[in-house]
Design an enzyme around this catalytic site. Structure first.
Site, PDB file in Angstrom:
ATOM      1  N   ARG A 265       0.333  -1.430  -0.116  1.00 24.19           N
ATOM      2  CA  ARG A 265      -0.218   0.299  -0.263  1.00 24.19           C
ATOM      3  C   ARG A 265       0.852   1.193  -0.129  1.00 24.19           C
ATOM      4  O   ARG A 265       2.208   1.240   0.718  1.00 24.19           O
ATOM      5  CB  ARG A 265      -0.997   0.141   1.186  1.00 24.19           C
ATOM      6  CG  ARG A 265      -2.100   1.186   1.442  1.00 24.19           C
ATOM      7  CD  ARG A 265      -2.464   1.716   2.819  1.00 24.19           C
ATOM      8  NE  ARG A 265      -3.285   2.190   2.256  1.00 24.19           N
ATOM      9  CZ  ARG A 265      -3.690   3.318   3.601  1.00 24.19           C
ATOM     10  NH1 ARG A 265      -4.039   2.332   4.737  1.00 24.19           N
ATOM     11  NH2 ARG A 265      -4.515   3.922   3.418  1.00 24.19           N
ATOM     12  N   HIS A 266       0.671   1.957  -0.646  1.00 23.85           N
ATOM     13  CA  HIS A 266       1.518   3.504  -1.199  1.00 23.85           C
ATOM     14  C   HIS A 266       1.727   4.211   0.723  1.00 23.85           C
ATOM     15  O   HIS A 266       1.067   3.489   2.015  1.00 23.85           O
ATOM     16  CB  HIS A 266       0.351   4.744  -1.070  1.00 23.85           C
ATOM     17  CG  HIS A 266      -0.651   4.122  -0.766  1.00 23.85           C
ATOM     18  ND1 HIS A 266      -0.670   5.834  -0.185  1.00 23.85           N
ATOM     19  CD2 HIS A 266      -2.146   4.641  -1.683  1.00 23.85           C
ATOM     20  CE1 HIS A 266      -1.932   5.664   0.449  1.00 23.85           C
ATOM     21  NE2 HIS A 266      -2.344   5.588  -0.747  1.00 23.85           N
ATOM     22  N   GLY A 267       2.820   4.449   0.812  1.00 23.14           N
ATOM     23  CA  GLY A 267       3.378   5.906   2.067  1.00 23.14           C
ATOM     24  C   GLY A 267       1.599   6.688   2.411  1.00 23.14           C
ATOM     25  O   GLY A 267       0.751   7.009   1.119  1.00 23.14           O
ATOM     26  N   GLN A 268       2.095   7.248   3.479  1.00 22.93           N
ATOM     27  CA  GLN A 268       1.309   7.870   3.899  1.00 22.93           C
ATOM     28  C   GLN A 268       0.945   9.130   3.021  1.00 22.93           C
ATOM     29  O   GLN A 268       1.953   9.789   2.253  1.00 22.93           O
ATOM     30  CB  GLN A 268       1.596   8.135   5.130  1.00 22.93           C
ATOM     31  CG  GLN A 268      -0.188   9.679   5.921  1.00 22.93           C
ATOM     32  CD  GLN A 268       0.939  10.293   6.734  1.00 22.93           C
ATOM     33  OE1 GLN A 268       1.421  11.098   6.799  1.00 22.93           O
ATOM     34  NE2 GLN A 268       0.094  10.293   7.811  1.00 22.93           N
TER      35      GLN A 268
ATOM     36  N   THR B 160     -10.067   9.625   0.064  1.00 23.11           N
ATOM     37  CA  THR B 160      -9.507  10.517  -1.625  1.00 23.11           C
ATOM     38  C   THR B 160     -10.060   9.836  -2.494  1.00 23.11           C
ATOM     39  O   THR B 160     -10.167  10.301  -3.301  1.00 23.11           O
ATOM     40  CB  THR B 160      -7.858   9.851  -0.788  1.00 23.11           C
ATOM     41  OG1 THR B 160      -7.612  10.258   0.886  1.00 23.11           O
ATOM     42  CG2 THR B 160      -7.350  10.522  -1.610  1.00 23.11           C
TER      43      THR B 160
ATOM     44  N   ARG C  50       0.235   8.808  -5.857  1.00 27.41           N
ATOM     45  CA  ARG C  50       0.846   8.626  -4.662  1.00 27.41           C
ATOM     46  C   ARG C  50       1.343   6.994  -4.139  1.00 27.41           C
ATOM     47  O   ARG C  50       2.129   6.890  -3.865  1.00 27.41           O
ATOM     48  CB  ARG C  50       0.080   8.846  -3.630  1.00 27.41           C
ATOM     49  CG  ARG C  50      -2.143   7.906  -3.536  1.00 27.41           C
ATOM     50  CD  ARG C  50      -2.475   8.191  -2.350  1.00 27.41           C
ATOM     51  NE  ARG C  50      -4.270   7.856  -2.223  1.00 27.41           N
ATOM     52  CZ  ARG C  50      -5.295   8.049  -3.301  1.00 27.41           C
ATOM     53  NH1 ARG C  50      -5.318   8.567  -4.356  1.00 27.41           N
ATOM     54  NH2 ARG C  50      -6.334   7.480  -3.548  1.00 27.41           N
TER      55      ARG C  50
ATOM     56  N   GLU D 100      -7.303   3.225  -6.026  1.00 24.35           N
ATOM     57  CA  GLU D 100      -8.447   3.085  -5.224  1.00 24.35           C
ATOM     58  C   GLU D 100      -9.926   2.816  -5.088  1.00 24.35           C
ATOM     59  O   GLU D 100     -10.466   3.069  -6.320  1.00 24.35           O
ATOM     60  CB  GLU D 100      -8.517   4.722  -4.058  1.00 24.35           C
ATOM     61  CG  GLU D 100      -8.996   4.664  -2.712  1.00 24.35           C
ATOM     62  CD  GLU D 100      -8.957   3.139  -1.625  1.00 24.35           C
ATOM     63  OE1 GLU D 100      -8.761   2.292  -2.292  1.00 24.35           O
ATOM     64  OE2 GLU D 100      -8.566   3.268  -0.599  1.00 24.35           O
TER      65      GLU D 100
ATOM     66  N   ASP E 220     -13.491   4.462  -5.859  1.00 29.36           N
ATOM     67  CA  ASP E 220     -14.360   5.482  -5.733  1.00 29.36           C
ATOM     68  C   ASP E 220     -14.880   5.741  -5.407  1.00 29.36           C
ATOM     69  O   ASP E 220     -15.696   5.203  -4.366  1.00 29.36           O
ATOM     70  CB  ASP E 220     -14.088   5.863  -7.591  1.00 29.36           C
ATOM     71  CG  ASP E 220     -15.483   7.268  -8.033  1.00 29.36           C
ATOM     72  OD1 ASP E 220     -14.861   7.614  -7.086  1.00 29.36           O
ATOM     73  OD2 ASP E 220     -15.284   7.323  -8.873  1.00 29.36           O
TER      74      ASP E 220
ATOM     75  N   GLY F  44      -5.508   0.452  -0.887  1.00 34.08           N
ATOM     76  CA  GLY F  44      -5.871  -0.199   0.961  1.00 34.08           C
ATOM     77  C   GLY F  44      -7.035  -0.697  -0.150  1.00 34.08           C
ATOM     78  O   GLY F  44      -7.054  -1.955  -0.104  1.00 34.08           O
TER      79      GLY F  44
END
Length: 207
Positions: A10-13, A23, A62, A89, A91, A160
């Site tokens: 999962r991408h960083g914060q 988001t 991201r 991600e 929607d 996520g």
């Protein structure tokens, strides 16, 4: 040990994670902490001796920034990367860009909870997790899995909910079980697969 290696990250914060905003398909970058998380993921993978043959990422900044930092730490910046909207991600539709507390005030805590944590109920103008799975799974089966089964060591950097969709299939989880699964930002999940695409082993590389 199987050579059929699949690593999910999962991408960083992101800037909007930090601000507690929905988001979805909006496109903020990662924060300074997110940069540190991505670099740390790359260092952990390097320390374990990982070298990748294939890389996949969503179309969102991201995730792309996270993957580029990981590959930089691995010394693999020349590795071809395939990006696709299928890995984006979930929607969040009309919730996108809203503060989560403000959304609860507008629609009520119970309704927002249903939108966030039900499998097949979508927010207005958005996707449910079931909808996300419907676009993510075919891409995994057609584009990612065949290479993994050929022995191509593969990394996927996404989000996520798009990763939840993949994990649900990989681990054969029920909708109820996957909705309870929390995915930390910037933590590689290492899967080794059998020839029939089932999971032989799984490790969270949290360091």
């Amino acid at each position: 040990m199987s050579d059929r290696l699949l690593v999910l990250v999962r991408h960083g914060q992101s800037e909007w994670n930090l601000k507690n905003l929905f988001t979805g398909w909006k496109d903020p970058d990662i924060t300074a902490q997110g940069v540190d998380e991505a670099k740390r993921a790359g260092k952990l993978l390097k320390a374990e001796g990982f070298v990748f043959d294939a890389a996949f990422v969503s179309e969102l900044t991201r995730a792309k920034h996270t993957l580029s930092l990981i590959l930089e730490e691995l010394g693999q910046t020349s590795l071809p990367v395939k990006s696709d909207i299928a890995l984006n991600e979930r929607d969040y539709g009309d919730l996108s860009g809203l503060n989560k507390d403000d959304a609860r005030k507008k629609w009520g805590e119970e309704q927002v909870h249903i939108w966030r944590r039900s499998y097949d109920v979508a927010p207005p103008g958005g996707e449910s997790l079931k909808d996300t799975l419907a676009r993510t799974l075919p891409y995994y089966v057609q584009e990612i899995l065949p290479g993994v089964l050929r022995g191509e060591r593969t990394i996927v950097t996404a989000h996520g909910n798009s990763l939840r969709a993949l994990i649900m299939v990989l681990e054969r989880l029920s909708p109820e079980a996957i909705l309870k699964r929390e995915l930390a930002t910037g933590v590689p999940i290492i899967y080794r697969l059998r020839a029939d695409a089932t999971v032989e082993s799984k490790t969270d590389l949290a360091g």
